[in-house]
Scaffold this motif. Structure first.
Motif, PDB file in Angstrom:
ATOM      1  N   SER A   1     -12.415   9.527   0.294  1.00 53.70           N
ATOM      2  CA  SER A   1     -11.780  10.376   1.314  1.00 53.70           C
ATOM      3  C   SER A   1     -10.989   9.590   2.361  1.00 53.70           C
ATOM      4  O   SER A   1     -11.266   9.668   3.563  1.00 53.70           O
ATOM      5  CB  SER A   1     -12.821  11.243   2.016  1.00 53.70           C
ATOM      6  OG  SER A   1     -13.514  12.031   1.084  1.00 53.70           O
ATOM      7  N   HIS A   2     -10.020   8.817   1.879  1.00 48.66           N
ATOM      8  CA  HIS A   2      -9.167   8.094   2.827  1.00 48.66           C
ATOM      9  C   HIS A   2      -7.773   7.846   2.244  1.00 48.66           C
ATOM     10  O   HIS A   2      -7.562   7.893   1.043  1.00 48.66           O
ATOM     11  CB  HIS A   2      -9.813   6.789   3.280  1.00 48.66           C
ATOM     12  CG  HIS A   2      -9.972   5.770   2.197  1.00 48.66           C
ATOM     13  ND1 HIS A   2      -8.956   4.946   1.787  1.00 48.66           N
ATOM     14  CD2 HIS A   2     -11.041   5.436   1.453  1.00 48.66           C
ATOM     15  CE1 HIS A   2      -9.394   4.150   0.830  1.00 48.66           C
ATOM     16  NE2 HIS A   2     -10.666   4.440   0.606  1.00 48.66           N
ATOM     17  N   HIS A   3      -6.843   7.547   3.142  1.00 45.44           N
ATOM     18  CA  HIS A   3      -5.453   7.270   2.766  1.00 45.44           C
ATOM     19  C   HIS A   3      -5.274   5.787   2.466  1.00 45.44           C
ATOM     20  O   HIS A   3      -6.001   4.935   2.990  1.00 45.44           O
ATOM     21  CB  HIS A   3      -4.509   7.680   3.891  1.00 45.44           C
ATOM     22  CG  HIS A   3      -4.440   9.155   4.095  1.00 45.44           C
ATOM     23  ND1 HIS A   3      -3.629   9.971   3.361  1.00 45.44           N
ATOM     24  CD2 HIS A   3      -5.118   9.961   4.944  1.00 45.44           C
ATOM     25  CE1 HIS A   3      -3.785  11.220   3.747  1.00 45.44           C
ATOM     26  NE2 HIS A   3      -4.696  11.248   4.707  1.00 45.44           N
ATOM     27  N   ILE A   4      -4.257   5.520   1.648  1.00 42.53           N
ATOM     28  CA  ILE A   4      -3.859   4.152   1.318  1.00 42.53           C
ATOM     29  C   ILE A   4      -2.344   4.117   1.358  1.00 42.53           C
ATOM     30  O   ILE A   4      -1.679   4.972   0.758  1.00 42.53           O
ATOM     31  CB  ILE A   4      -4.332   3.734  -0.091  1.00 42.53           C
ATOM     32  CG1 ILE A   4      -5.856   3.774  -0.190  1.00 42.53           C
ATOM     33  CG2 ILE A   4      -3.788   2.355  -0.461  1.00 42.53           C
ATOM     34  CD1 ILE A   4      -6.389   3.681  -1.618  1.00 42.53           C
ATOM     35  N   GLN A   5      -1.788   3.154   2.052  1.00 47.07           N
ATOM     36  CA  GLN A   5      -0.339   2.959   2.011  1.00 47.07           C
ATOM     37  C   GLN A   5      -0.055   1.758   1.124  1.00 47.07           C
ATOM     38  O   GLN A   5      -0.704   0.713   1.254  1.00 47.07           O
ATOM     39  CB  GLN A   5       0.241   2.715   3.401  1.00 47.07           C
ATOM     40  CG  GLN A   5       1.765   2.609   3.349  1.00 47.07           C
ATOM     41  CD  GLN A   5       2.359   2.326   4.705  1.00 47.07           C
ATOM     42  OE1 GLN A   5       1.997   1.338   5.333  1.00 47.07           O
ATOM     43  NE2 GLN A   5       3.251   3.185   5.135  1.00 47.07           N
ATOM     44  N   LEU A   6       0.906   1.914   0.221  1.00 46.37           N
ATOM     45  CA  LEU A   6       1.253   0.867  -0.737  1.00 46.37           C
ATOM     46  C   LEU A   6       2.757   0.697  -0.767  1.00 46.37           C
ATOM     47  O   LEU A   6       3.492   1.690  -0.893  1.00 46.37           O
ATOM     48  CB  LEU A   6       0.742   1.249  -2.131  1.00 46.37           C
ATOM     49  CG  LEU A   6       1.122   0.355  -3.306  1.00 46.37           C
ATOM     50  CD1 LEU A   6       0.506  -1.036  -3.155  1.00 46.37           C
ATOM     51  CD2 LEU A   6       0.672   0.993  -4.616  1.00 46.37           C
ATOM     52  N   LYS A   7       3.233  -0.539  -0.630  1.00 46.60           N
ATOM     53  CA  LYS A   7       4.664  -0.848  -0.706  1.00 46.60           C
ATOM     54  C   LYS A   7       4.889  -1.838  -1.843  1.00 46.60           C
ATOM     55  O   LYS A   7       4.222  -2.869  -1.910  1.00 46.60           O
ATOM     56  CB  LYS A   7       5.170  -1.440   0.609  1.00 46.60           C
ATOM     57  CG  LYS A   7       5.111  -0.470   1.755  1.00 46.60           C
ATOM     58  CD  LYS A   7       5.642  -1.083   3.026  1.00 46.60           C
ATOM     59  CE  LYS A   7       5.535  -0.077   4.156  1.00 46.60           C
ATOM     60  NZ  LYS A   7       6.122  -0.589   5.394  1.00 46.60           N
ATOM     61  N   ILE A   8       5.836  -1.492  -2.705  1.00 46.32           N
ATOM     62  CA  ILE A   8       6.162  -2.331  -3.865  1.00 46.32           C
ATOM     63  C   ILE A   8       7.530  -2.963  -3.639  1.00 46.32           C
ATOM     64  O   ILE A   8       8.482  -2.273  -3.257  1.00 46.32           O
ATOM     65  CB  ILE A   8       6.221  -1.480  -5.158  1.00 46.32           C
ATOM     66  CG1 ILE A   8       4.929  -0.696  -5.374  1.00 46.32           C
ATOM     67  CG2 ILE A   8       6.610  -2.324  -6.365  1.00 46.32           C
ATOM     68  CD1 ILE A   8       3.750  -1.508  -5.801  1.00 46.32           C
ATOM     69  N   PHE A   9       7.640  -4.259  -3.897  1.00 50.17           N
ATOM     70  CA  PHE A   9       8.936  -4.924  -3.836  1.00 50.17           C
ATOM     71  C   PHE A   9       8.942  -6.062  -4.852  1.00 50.17           C
ATOM     72  O   PHE A   9       8.119  -6.960  -4.788  1.00 50.17           O
ATOM     73  CB  PHE A   9       9.279  -5.400  -2.423  1.00 50.17           C
ATOM     74  CG  PHE A   9       8.179  -6.134  -1.718  1.00 50.17           C
ATOM     75  CD1 PHE A   9       8.164  -7.516  -1.642  1.00 50.17           C
ATOM     76  CD2 PHE A   9       7.133  -5.431  -1.129  1.00 50.17           C
ATOM     77  CE1 PHE A   9       7.152  -8.191  -1.003  1.00 50.17           C
ATOM     78  CE2 PHE A   9       6.103  -6.103  -0.481  1.00 50.17           C
ATOM     79  CZ  PHE A   9       6.109  -7.481  -0.419  1.00 50.17           C
TER      80      PHE A   9
END
Length: 131
Positions: free
Chosen positions: A84-92
């Motif tokens: 029950s939590h958010h995850i931010q993911l950035k791909i480069f």
């Protein structure tokens, strides 16, 4: 009266960390996969579903939960339903970074061939996976 202050060490849980490695590896490699090997747990974790540049909707069979969200220009806002939590993911390129709101930890990693390496800032450790 003096009070002792305790710092609670925030570390990412193994399954959300493996799910992040799976999603990042699948996106970077543009390859469909149904599992990821987690060397820290010495086991395969079965994960299936949709992973593309617009959306993620996968199911972690080991933990019995979904991880899903939307992507835009390499940035993904995900939700881990098991914890029950958010995850931010950035791909480069062949690298990724992000933030796990469940543990309040930053992470970063890279993909090289079938190997995924993830650094968890919460416990200052690298974790290795094979996809």
């Amino acid at each position: 009266m003096s009070w002792l202050r305790y710092r609670i060490l925030a570390i990412m849980k193994p399954n959300p960390r493996a799910a992040i490695a799976f999603i990042a590896g699948t996106l970077i490699l543009s390859k469909k996969s149904t599992s990821i090997y987690d060397y820290s747990q010495s086991k395969y974790i079965m994960i299936g579903g949709t992973v593309n540049q617009d959306k993620v909707n996968v199911y972690d069979y080991d933990q019995g939960c979904h991880v899903s969200g939307k992507g835009n220009n390499g940035t993904f806002n995900l939700y881990h339903y098991g914890d029950s939590h958010h995850i931010q993911l950035k791909i480069f390129n062949s690298k990724f970074k992000g933030y796990d709101y469940g543990s309040s930890c930053h992470f970063e990693g890279s993909v090289n061939g079938k190997s995924v390496s993830l650094y968890d800032y919460g416990n200052s450790s690298y974790f290795s996976y094979s996809i």
